[in-house]
Every structure is written in structure tokens, then in C-alpha cells.
Write a protein that holds these residues in place. Sequence first.
Motif, short mmCIF file in Angstrom:
data_model
loop_
_atom_site.label_atom_id
_atom_site.label_comp_id
_atom_site.label_asym_id
_atom_site.label_seq_id
_atom_site.Cartn_x
_atom_site.Cartn_y
_atom_site.Cartn_z
N SER A 144 0.82 -1.21 0.00
CA SER A 144 0.00 0.00 0.00
C SER A 144 0.86 1.26 0.00
CB SER A 144 -0.96 -0.01 1.20
OG SER A 144 -0.26 0.11 2.42
N ILE A 145 1.92 1.32 0.86
CA ILE A 145 2.72 2.54 0.88
C ILE A 145 3.66 2.61 -0.32
CG2 ILE A 145 2.59 2.71 3.39
CD1 ILE A 145 5.50 1.83 3.52
N TRP A 146 3.84 1.48 -1.02
CA TRP A 146 4.61 1.49 -2.26
C TRP A 146 3.79 2.10 -3.39
CZ3 TRP A 146 4.52 -3.15 -5.94
CH2 TRP A 146 5.32 -2.92 -7.05
N LYS A 147 2.51 1.80 -3.44
CA LYS A 147 1.67 2.22 -4.55
C LYS A 147 0.99 3.57 -4.34
CE LYS A 147 2.00 -1.04 -7.65
NZ LYS A 147 2.45 -0.72 -9.02
N VAL A 148 0.72 3.94 -3.08
CA VAL A 148 0.01 5.20 -2.82
C VAL A 148 0.76 5.97 -1.74
CG1 VAL A 148 -2.25 4.29 -3.48
CG2 VAL A 148 -1.51 4.12 -1.10
N PRO A 149 0.48 7.27 -1.58
CA PRO A 149 1.14 8.04 -0.51
C PRO A 149 0.85 7.46 0.87
CG PRO A 149 0.07 9.51 -2.08
CD PRO A 149 -0.36 8.13 -2.45
N VAL A 150 1.79 7.64 1.78
CA VAL A 150 1.63 7.14 3.15
C VAL A 150 0.39 7.72 3.79
CG1 VAL A 150 2.68 7.14 5.45
CG2 VAL A 150 4.11 6.76 3.44
N SER A 151 0.13 9.01 3.55
CA SER A 151 -1.04 9.66 4.15
C SER A 151 -2.34 8.98 3.72
CB SER A 151 -1.07 11.14 3.77
OG SER A 151 -1.03 11.30 2.36
N TYR A 152 -2.45 8.66 2.43
CA TYR A 152 -3.67 8.01 1.95
C TYR A 152 -3.77 6.57 2.45
CZ TYR A 152 -7.09 5.97 -1.24
OH TYR A 152 -8.16 5.30 -1.75
N ALA A 153 -2.64 5.86 2.48
CA ALA A 153 -2.65 4.48 2.97
C ALA A 153 -3.14 4.41 4.41
CB ALA A 153 -1.25 3.88 2.86
N HIS A 154 -2.70 5.34 5.25
CA HIS A 154 -3.12 5.32 6.65
C HIS A 154 -4.55 5.82 6.81
CE1 HIS A 154 0.23 4.04 9.25
NE2 HIS A 154 0.94 4.27 8.16
N THR A 155 -5.01 6.65 5.90
CA THR A 155 -6.42 7.04 5.93
C THR A 155 -7.31 5.83 5.65
OG1 THR A 155 -5.86 9.29 5.17
CG2 THR A 155 -8.16 8.58 4.94
N VAL A 156 -6.92 5.03 4.65
CA VAL A 156 -7.69 3.82 4.34
C VAL A 156 -7.63 2.83 5.51
CG1 VAL A 156 -7.86 1.83 2.78
CG2 VAL A 156 -7.35 4.10 1.86
N LYS A 157 -6.49 2.76 6.18
CA LYS A 157 -6.36 1.84 7.32
C LYS A 157 -7.23 2.26 8.50
CE LYS A 157 -1.70 0.28 6.21
NZ LYS A 157 -0.28 0.29 6.64
N ALA A 158 -7.73 3.50 8.45
CA ALA A 158 -8.66 3.94 9.49
C ALA A 158 -9.97 3.15 9.45
CB ALA A 158 -8.96 5.44 9.35
N THR A 159 -10.16 2.35 8.38
CA THR A 159 -11.36 1.50 8.32
C THR A 159 -11.24 0.26 9.21
OG1 THR A 159 -10.46 0.31 6.39
CG2 THR A 159 -11.87 2.22 5.95
N THR A 160 -10.14 0.12 9.95
CA THR A 160 -9.99 -1.04 10.84
C THR A 160 -11.19 -1.25 11.76
OG1 THR A 160 -7.57 -0.87 10.76
CG2 THR A 160 -8.51 -2.10 12.59
N PRO A 161 -11.77 -0.18 12.39
CA PRO A 161 -12.96 -0.40 13.21
C PRO A 161 -14.13 -1.00 12.44
CG PRO A 161 -12.01 1.74 13.70
CD PRO A 161 -11.29 1.21 12.51
N LEU A 162 -14.27 -0.63 11.16
CA LEU A 162 -15.33 -1.22 10.33
C LEU A 162 -15.15 -2.73 10.22
CD1 LEU A 162 -15.55 1.37 7.41
CD2 LEU A 162 -17.49 0.64 8.79
N TRP A 163 -13.93 -3.14 9.94
CA TRP A 163 -13.65 -4.57 9.83
C TRP A 163 -13.78 -5.26 11.18
CZ3 TRP A 163 -13.52 -6.29 5.07
CH2 TRP A 163 -13.10 -5.44 4.04
N THR A 164 -13.35 -4.58 12.25
CA THR A 164 -13.47 -5.18 13.58
C THR A 164 -14.92 -5.45 13.93
OG1 THR A 164 -11.46 -4.03 14.31
CG2 THR A 164 -12.93 -4.87 16.02
N ALA A 165 -15.79 -4.45 13.67
CA ALA A 165 -17.22 -4.61 13.97
C ALA A 165 -17.84 -5.71 13.12
CB ALA A 165 -17.95 -3.29 13.74
N GLY A 166 -17.47 -5.75 11.84
CA GLY A 166 -18.02 -6.77 10.96
C GLY A 166 -17.58 -8.17 11.33
N LEU A 167 -16.29 -8.31 11.65
CA LEU A 167 -15.77 -9.63 12.02
C LEU A 167 -16.33 -10.08 13.37
CD1 LEU A 167 -12.06 -9.16 10.91
CD2 LEU A 167 -13.70 -10.75 9.92
#
Length: 311
Positions: A96-119
Motif C-alpha cells: 500500500s505505501i509502495w503504490k500510494v502516498p503514506v497519508s492516503y494508505a493510513h487514511t484507508v487503514k482507518a477503516t480497521t474499526p469497520l472490519w473489527t465490527a463486521g468480524l
Amino acid sequence: MGTTGSRRETLIVGFLCAAWYMLSSASNVVGKLALTELPFPLTMTAVQLCAVASLSVPALALCGVRSTRWPTNYWTRVLVPLAIAKLLTTLCSQVSIWKVPVSYAHTVKATTPLWTAGLARVLFGERVSRGVAGALLVIAGGVALASLTELQFDALGLGAALTSAALLALQHLYSKRALQDSGVHHLRLLATLSGLALVPMAPLWLVRDAGAVLRAQVAWNRAGPLLLADGVLAWLQAVAAFSVLSRVSPLTYSVASAAKRAVVVGASLVVLRNPAPPLNVVGMSVAVLGVLAYDRARAAARRAPRPALPV
């Protein structure tokens, strides 16, 4: 004495959080620079896992942490799946940090609570309150806005960041249960999982990356030190993160992690200077604020009184 001890513990936690934020920001920035010089995320993953596994051995001995004897069925039932999840999480994070900026990669990783709730809903049948559901929608909206306005958008980078967030959520759910069930020291678990992850990593790297890395026209006088620094920083920030986790509640750790993500995004924008339109920054900010709102909503749901049983 009690007040003094509490104040001292607060200062220790504050120092550990500051160290965690700085080390994580430095690790991501150095990782991005290393991938620019040596665009092999599999190699970066191998370096990080090797560093965590090898540097943990003398550190654990120095701290007097005893070795742990795991039951045979625990290896196949818990440790091996967690190690594979750690390997895939680290690899997807590097992609992810290879293909996109670090700032955007960590913004997408902010979806961790979504995955936590779903799982948690799928695996354990847990439901979320309306406040938590609303916060999750805010997170999704912020990530969507950041994705629509990202100038260096890449589908592979987005997919890798989302996969990393999902696997990280799965790791959190099962790592906490493993720590509670076994009573093992958290740094011992980190070292064990990193060492296990190297078992499938080694042949994969030999087949996929070894020849390409040797043939690559690379300025090793720059790439070599960056690789070494990335491995050491990855270990240090993992130790800092686990040290914070061992001293605070899971909820406090989650809030600290959200704040860390905001620091990493800000540091990467300042140091790496990747262009970010105003709406993109707004999307990142909304996603991070959504994570903080999610933590507060979860805390409120836990404090809410349960309905009394009918008489």
C-alpha cells in the motif's frame, strides 16, 4: 503515594505514546523512501520480520522475560494462523505505501474499526449500538472522500490498504484472546509470531524476489542504510506499541492508535510533501475523527445500564 504512583504511570504512558508516534511516523517515511529506491515490498516485509524476530531475542533476555512452552495444539490452532495473518498484514501494508502516498494508505487503514465490527458480528455474534454504527458511517464517508480526491490513486494500493486493515482487525481480535488464554508476555508473543511468519516468507522471497533484487540496478549506498533503518524502526515501534497496550485498557489503546494515525498522516504530508487537495485533507480528517467518535461511542455503549430481568 497513590497519587504519586498514578502521576508517574501517566507520565510513563505519555512518554511511550510519544515514542510510539515518532517511531511509527519515522518507520513509514523511511519505508516509503526505501521502496522508492528498492521497489520490492516482499523484500521489505522480509527485512521487517527478520528485524523483529532477531532483535527481540537479546531484548527479551536482557529484560528477563522467560521462554514459553506452548501446547502442541496451540501452535496449529492459534499461533500459525496468527503468524500467517501477521505476514500478510505486513506485506499488504508495504504494498500500500509502495503504490500510494503514506497519508492516503493510513487514511484507508482507518477503516480497521469497520472490519473489527463486521468480524465481531460474523465470528462472535456481537451487535453494535446506534452511536457506534453512526461513527462507522463517518469513517466510511471520510475514506470515500479521500479516495475520490486522491491525486495518486491506485487500485492495487487501495486494495492492499483495505486488506491490511481487515487482517489487522482479525489479528487484534485473536491476539487479545491469545494473550488472555495463555498469559504469555506480549513481547514474547510478538517475537514468536514474527519468527513463525519467516517460515513461509523465506521460500517465497527466494522464488519471487531474490533474483530480481540481485539483478536490480540499485544504489545500495542509499538503499542499504534505508533497509537497515526500516527494520530497526519497525521493531522499535512494535515494542513501543505493545508496551502501551500492556499498560492501558484496550479502549484507551484504540484512542491512542487513532491519534497515532493522525500524527503519521501529518508527518508524511510534511516530510514527503506529496500533494493533497483541500478536500483530500478534509476526507482524511473526517476519517480520523470518525475513529475517535467510534471509540467514544463504544465507551458509552459499555457504560450503558443493561435492562433488568423481568420479575
